[in-house]
Design a protein around this motif. Structure first.
Motif, PDB file in Angstrom:
ATOM      1  N   ALA A 177      20.553   8.836  12.042  1.00  0.00           N
ATOM      2  CA  ALA A 177      21.437   7.674  12.059  1.00  0.00           C
ATOM      3  C   ALA A 177      22.404   7.665  10.883  1.00  0.00           C
ATOM      4  CB  ALA A 177      20.613   6.390  12.050  1.00  0.00           C
ATOM      5  N   GLY A 178      22.068   8.402   9.829  1.00  0.00           N
ATOM      6  CA  GLY A 178      22.894   8.383   8.631  1.00  0.00           C
ATOM      7  C   GLY A 178      22.819   7.049   7.913  1.00  0.00           C
ATOM      8  N   MET A 179      21.644   6.403   7.979  1.00  0.00           N
ATOM      9  CA  MET A 179      21.460   5.086   7.374  1.00  0.00           C
ATOM     10  C   MET A 179      20.052   4.969   6.789  1.00  0.00           C
ATOM     11  SD  MET A 179      23.046   2.289  10.007  1.00  0.00           S
ATOM     12  CE  MET A 179      24.532   2.609  10.966  1.00  0.00           C
ATOM     13  N   TYR A 180      19.896   3.972   5.926  1.00  0.00           N
ATOM     14  CA  TYR A 180      18.581   3.539   5.467  1.00  0.00           C
ATOM     15  C   TYR A 180      18.129   2.350   6.311  1.00  0.00           C
ATOM     16  CZ  TYR A 180      18.995   6.329   1.190  1.00  0.00           C
ATOM     17  OH  TYR A 180      19.104   7.362   0.279  1.00  0.00           O
ATOM     18  N   PHE A 181      16.868   2.387   6.732  1.00  0.00           N
ATOM     19  CA  PHE A 181      16.275   1.282   7.485  1.00  0.00           C
ATOM     20  C   PHE A 181      15.059   0.736   6.733  1.00  0.00           C
ATOM     21  CE2 PHE A 181      17.995   3.724  11.286  1.00  0.00           C
ATOM     22  CZ  PHE A 181      19.036   2.849  11.519  1.00  0.00           C
ATOM     23  N   ASP A 182      14.777  -0.538   6.910  1.00  0.00           N
ATOM     24  CA  ASP A 182      13.552  -1.119   6.363  1.00  0.00           C
ATOM     25  C   ASP A 182      12.347  -0.438   7.010  1.00  0.00           C
ATOM     26  OD1 ASP A 182      15.200  -2.923   5.014  1.00  0.00           O
ATOM     27  OD2 ASP A 182      15.044  -4.427   6.604  1.00  0.00           O
ATOM     28  N   TYR A 183      11.277  -0.307   6.229  1.00  0.00           N
ATOM     29  CA  TYR A 183      10.055   0.311   6.743  1.00  0.00           C
ATOM     30  C   TYR A 183       8.999  -0.762   6.968  1.00  0.00           C
ATOM     31  CZ  TYR A 183       5.969   3.331   7.165  1.00  0.00           C
ATOM     32  OH  TYR A 183       4.824   3.969   7.631  1.00  0.00           O
ATOM     33  N   ASP A 184       8.522  -0.857   8.202  1.00  0.00           N
ATOM     34  CA  ASP A 184       7.453  -1.778   8.579  1.00  0.00           C
ATOM     35  C   ASP A 184       6.123  -1.101   8.248  1.00  0.00           C
ATOM     36  OD1 ASP A 184       5.468  -3.237   9.900  1.00  0.00           O
ATOM     37  OD2 ASP A 184       6.772  -3.795  11.554  1.00  0.00           O
ATOM     38  N   PHE A 185       5.518  -1.503   7.097  1.00  0.00           N
ATOM     39  CA  PHE A 185       4.298  -0.824   6.661  1.00  0.00           C
ATOM     40  C   PHE A 185       3.069  -1.280   7.446  1.00  0.00           C
ATOM     41  CE2 PHE A 185       4.767  -4.533   3.891  1.00  0.00           C
ATOM     42  CZ  PHE A 185       3.506  -5.103   3.922  1.00  0.00           C
ATOM     43  N   VAL A 197       0.811  -1.219   0.000  1.00  0.00           N
ATOM     44  CA  VAL A 197       0.000   0.000   0.000  1.00  0.00           C
ATOM     45  C   VAL A 197       0.841   1.263   0.000  1.00  0.00           C
ATOM     46  CG1 VAL A 197      -1.991  -1.061   1.105  1.00  0.00           C
ATOM     47  CG2 VAL A 197      -0.159  -0.132   2.534  1.00  0.00           C
ATOM     48  N   THR A 198       2.082   1.180   0.414  1.00  0.00           N
ATOM     49  CA  THR A 198       2.951   2.371   0.439  1.00  0.00           C
ATOM     50  C   THR A 198       3.444   2.755  -0.953  1.00  0.00           C
ATOM     51  OG1 THR A 198       4.961   1.054   0.737  1.00  0.00           O
ATOM     52  CG2 THR A 198       3.805   1.769   2.737  1.00  0.00           C
ATOM     53  N   GLY A 199       3.300   1.862  -1.919  1.00  0.00           N
ATOM     54  CA  GLY A 199       3.890   2.085  -3.232  1.00  0.00           C
ATOM     55  C   GLY A 199       5.271   1.482  -3.356  1.00  0.00           C
ATOM     56  N   LEU A 200       5.798   0.976  -2.247  1.00  0.00           N
ATOM     57  CA  LEU A 200       7.076   0.275  -2.267  1.00  0.00           C
ATOM     58  C   LEU A 200       6.834  -1.234  -2.207  1.00  0.00           C
ATOM     59  CD1 LEU A 200       9.328   2.461   0.090  1.00  0.00           C
ATOM     60  CD2 LEU A 200       9.208   2.476  -2.417  1.00  0.00           C
ATOM     61  N   ASN A 201       7.894  -1.975  -2.353  1.00  0.00           N
ATOM     62  CA  ASN A 201       7.780  -3.433  -2.467  1.00  0.00           C
ATOM     63  C   ASN A 201       8.301  -4.165  -1.247  1.00  0.00           C
ATOM     64  OD1 ASN A 201       7.842  -2.386  -5.392  1.00  0.00           O
ATOM     65  ND2 ASN A 201       7.151  -4.490  -5.619  1.00  0.00           N
ATOM     66  N   ARG A 202       7.961  -5.434  -1.212  1.00  0.00           N
ATOM     67  CA  ARG A 202       8.416  -6.347  -0.169  1.00  0.00           C
ATOM     68  C   ARG A 202       8.793  -7.668  -0.816  1.00  0.00           C
ATOM     69  NH1 ARG A 202       2.868  -8.704   2.673  1.00  0.00           N
ATOM     70  NH2 ARG A 202       1.689  -9.024   0.762  1.00  0.00           N
ATOM     71  N   LYS A 225      12.305   6.416  -5.688  1.00  0.00           N
ATOM     72  CA  LYS A 225      13.383   7.098  -4.962  1.00  0.00           C
ATOM     73  C   LYS A 225      12.812   8.010  -3.869  1.00  0.00           C
ATOM     74  CE  LYS A 225      17.024  10.545  -5.804  1.00  0.00           C
ATOM     75  NZ  LYS A 225      17.781  11.276  -6.852  1.00  0.00           N
ATOM     76  N   ASN A 226      11.797   8.774  -4.218  1.00  0.00           N
ATOM     77  CA  ASN A 226      11.192   9.684  -3.238  1.00  0.00           C
ATOM     78  C   ASN A 226      10.554   8.915  -2.085  1.00  0.00           C
ATOM     79  OD1 ASN A 226      11.974  11.928  -4.709  1.00  0.00           O
ATOM     80  ND2 ASN A 226      10.027  12.083  -5.825  1.00  0.00           N
ATOM     81  N   LYS A 227       9.884   7.798  -2.384  1.00  0.00           N
ATOM     82  CA  LYS A 227       9.255   7.006  -1.324  1.00  0.00           C
ATOM     83  C   LYS A 227      10.299   6.338  -0.431  1.00  0.00           C
ATOM     84  CE  LYS A 227       5.510   6.467  -0.684  1.00  0.00           C
ATOM     85  NZ  LYS A 227       4.506   7.252   0.092  1.00  0.00           N
TER      86      LYS A 227
END
Length: 630
Positions: free
Chosen positions: A446-454, A304-309, A434-436
């Motif tokens: 944190a200066g990092m990318y983290f997984d997003y729990d949708f 639903v976020t427009g991103l994938n899993r 990219k924007n999402k």
């Protein structure tokens, strides 16, 4: 080193079996059929030339193990006398490793599924059926005809024809008769032959999804373009006949794919010259098909976020694990149902017992295996709830790759399945993603990318090496790239490269007692390669050279000390292949000589050598520690 009281030539004529047995008796003190730093022999061995009676001393673990390896090759000739080349005994270790990868290992890892190569695939340790079984899609008319004829010729071999449009229920029926899946055939001058592929090595004796991309990089570097193209052809075959690039081509992997790196392989092949525009068109059509049908169906792998899993199909336990692997998971349920654990496992597998909570656990487990990161506490019991950084970085690169190919080779417009796509369409998909990703996964503090729990609408604060995948994909801005390099990277860096997670994240999930092989302190080739490419993409060239050196030093040091061993992964805390987590370490079990290395580690070595300058290559050959350089 070599030493002698006499002048000697570089080739010594010896009695092969006699020298072989004497060397092992003297130097292989732990009797593991290798000569390593752990052996307690004198580490000095005298060779006598049968003709000239000249003598030479072979000194030290590295050269003694090289002698053993050269003798092992000579023994295969069944000759009594043979010549040992002293140049090979004292060969620079970097040159030796790279030479063996290029000249020997890729060929040793090559397979085909045809009359010539079939038995090498179906008769291995994963085969549990009494009759070796090959599954072929009914859609593959050529394959069905070929293999049914072969069934008449080969003993103890059966062909199963899969329905054109199979269901998950059908796949479950294969669990009682698991087997290998057919891959592509090609017409040669006089007959059909299997399109070759490269296996990772050891017990991994089939074509794996993301392994094959990294292997393809190594093949292209080693001027084996035809083999890299063959990998792409087998990717295309799998999408066409199985609906996805499989985790691997065995029947129990029909429920899941692996990270989408098909477009990246095509781009790397194209850099070396397009086989033909028709060839590229065919693969572009299949790339778009994979993107649309595997990744972009809402509610499956698109969220639903427009991103994938990652979201694998199937129910219950995956079938590739060793007996007892899930006992810690199953035990509470066995108690709940008042059954011995093996009886509970049996009834659960047969769906006599259906437990929704346990089913959900295995949805996440299967999805984690689809990610290639099997296993990590980052994804245990939550994978299918995550817009993970890795999958969305891969898909961003996929979108950019398709845009590039359409724009560069097809006049900015491409039509397939009666749908017309423009390069701009794919650029816009990439911009949206990219924007999402930056909205949901980037953490400035944190200066990092983290997984997003949708599901819970929050970032998962697990510090994983996948945080560097956006560098590889090219979706970071300069500030993000700088923070990843200056803030995040030091937290992952050890003497021999980057770990799968930070130590603090590996420790934070105290409810999980198992040490997971994709977490700290373990180091893997894919993480290193993707990091190097990302650093180069953002012009961190000195840092890229440092990180390459660290990893290649670890491989070289390990091979020098342990009889040429090139393993699947390393423990970076102790800079060793001696890994004690979950599945052991593939590539470490062999007699006398390593004949195949390990697929993506081989590739990482060849890839990394391209990045190092001459001075660092010299220091690598001298085994200068990274801690003395950086």
């Amino acid at each position: 080193m070599l030493s002698s009281t006499k002048k000697y030539k570089m080739k010594f004529l010896i009695n092969i079996n006699e020298v072989f047995e004497k060397l092992l008796s003297q130097e292989d003190t732990d009797q593991d059929k290798k000569i390593t730093k752990d052996d307690n022999g004198p580490k000095r061995f005298v060779l006598l030339d049968q003709n000239t009676k000249a003598e030479v001393e072979i000194i030290g673990t590295y050269q003694l193990s090289n002698l053993l390896q050269e003798l092992a090759v000579l023994k295969e000739s069944d000759l009594i006398l043979g010549e040992v080349d002293l140049n090979r005994i004292q060969e620079n270790p970097v040159e030796r490793i790279s030479r063996k990868i290029k000249d020997d290992y890729w060929d040793e890892l090559s397979r085909t599924i045809d009359k010539k190569g079939l038995m090498q695939i179906i008769e291995d340790e994963k085969t549990s059926s009494e009759v070796a079984t090959l599954h072929v899609s009914a859609k593959d008319k050529q394959g069905v005809a070929y293999f049914q004829e072969l069934e008449k010729e080969l003993p103890n071999f059966k062909v199963e024809i899969m329905p054109e449009n199979y269901s998950m229920e059908y796949i479950e029926t294969l669990n009682d008769k698991p087997g290998i899946l057919a891959l592509a055939l090609e017409q040669k001058t006089y007959s059909l032959q299997g399109v070759p592929f490269i296996v990772p090595g050891g017990r991994f004796n089939e074509m794996y999804g993301w392994d094959s991309y990294f292997i393809g990089l190594g093949l292209l570097i080693d001027n084996k373009k035809d083999k890299a193209i063959a990998i792409a052809e087998n990717f295309k075959y799998q999408i066409t006949y199985y609906g996805k690039i499989l985790n691997a081509n065995r029947s129990y992997y029909l429920t899941r794919t692996q990270p989408p790196l098909y477009s990246s392989l095509i781009i790397e092949i194209v850099k070396k010259g397009i086989p033909s525009l028709i060839w590229l068109q065919s693969h572009l059509e299949t790339m778009i098909l994979e993107y649309n049908t595997v990744w972009m169906i809402q509610g499956n792998r698109l969220t639903v976020t427009g991103l994938n899993r990652y979201k694998a199909d199937g129910i219950g336990m995956p079938f590739e694990v060793e007996a007892g692997h899930f006992d810690d998971v199953l035990e509470p349920y066995a108690i709940k149902y008042n059954l011995p654990i093996r009886e509970f496992e049996k009834q659960y597998l047969q769906r006599i017992i259906v437990d929704a909570d346990l089913d959900e656990y295995f949805v996440h487990d299967r999805s984690m295996r689809e990610s290639g990161h099997d296993t990590t506490n980052r994804l245990i019991n939550k994978c299918a709830n995550l817009n993970s950084v890795d999958i969305n970085s891969f898909l961003y690169k996929y979108e950019k790759d398709i845009a590039y190919i359409i724009e560069t080779y097809f006049g900015s417009t491409f039509k397939t399945d009666n749908v017309s796509y423009t390069a701009e369409d794919w650029k816009q998909k990439a911009i949206y993603r990219k924007n999402k990703i930056n909205e949901l996964c980037w953490n400035e503090q944190a200066g990092m990318y983290f997984d997003y729990d949708f599901v819970n609408k929050t970032q998962l604060p697990f510090e994983a090496a996948t945080t560097f995948f956006p560098l590889w994909a090219g979706l970071c801005d300069d500030n993000q790239a700088k923070k990843l390099v200056e803030v995040a990277l030091p937290q992952f860096t050890k003497t021999g490269g980057i770990t799968g997670s930070t130590k603090s994240s590996a420790a934070q999930l105290s409810i999980y007692t198992t040490q997971r092989q994709w977490d700290y302190p373990f180091g893997w080739a894919p993480h290193q390669i993707l990091l190097w490419e990302g650093l180069l993409k953002y012009n961190f060239r000195d840092k890229a050279k440092e990180m390459v050196y660290r990893w290649l030093w670890l491989i070289t040091r390990n091979a020098v000390d342990y009889n040429g061993t090139i393993p699947e992964k390393f423990d970076l805390e102790i800079s060793s292949h001696k890994v004690f987590a979950e599945y052991g370490n593939v590539g470490t079990e062999f007699d006398y000589i390593a004949k195949e290395g390990f697929g993506w580690v081989n590739a990482s070595y060849q890839y990394g050598l391209q990045i190092l300058n001459a001075d660092l290559k010299t220091k690598l050959g001298e085994l200068v520690s990274p801690e003395d350089l950086f």
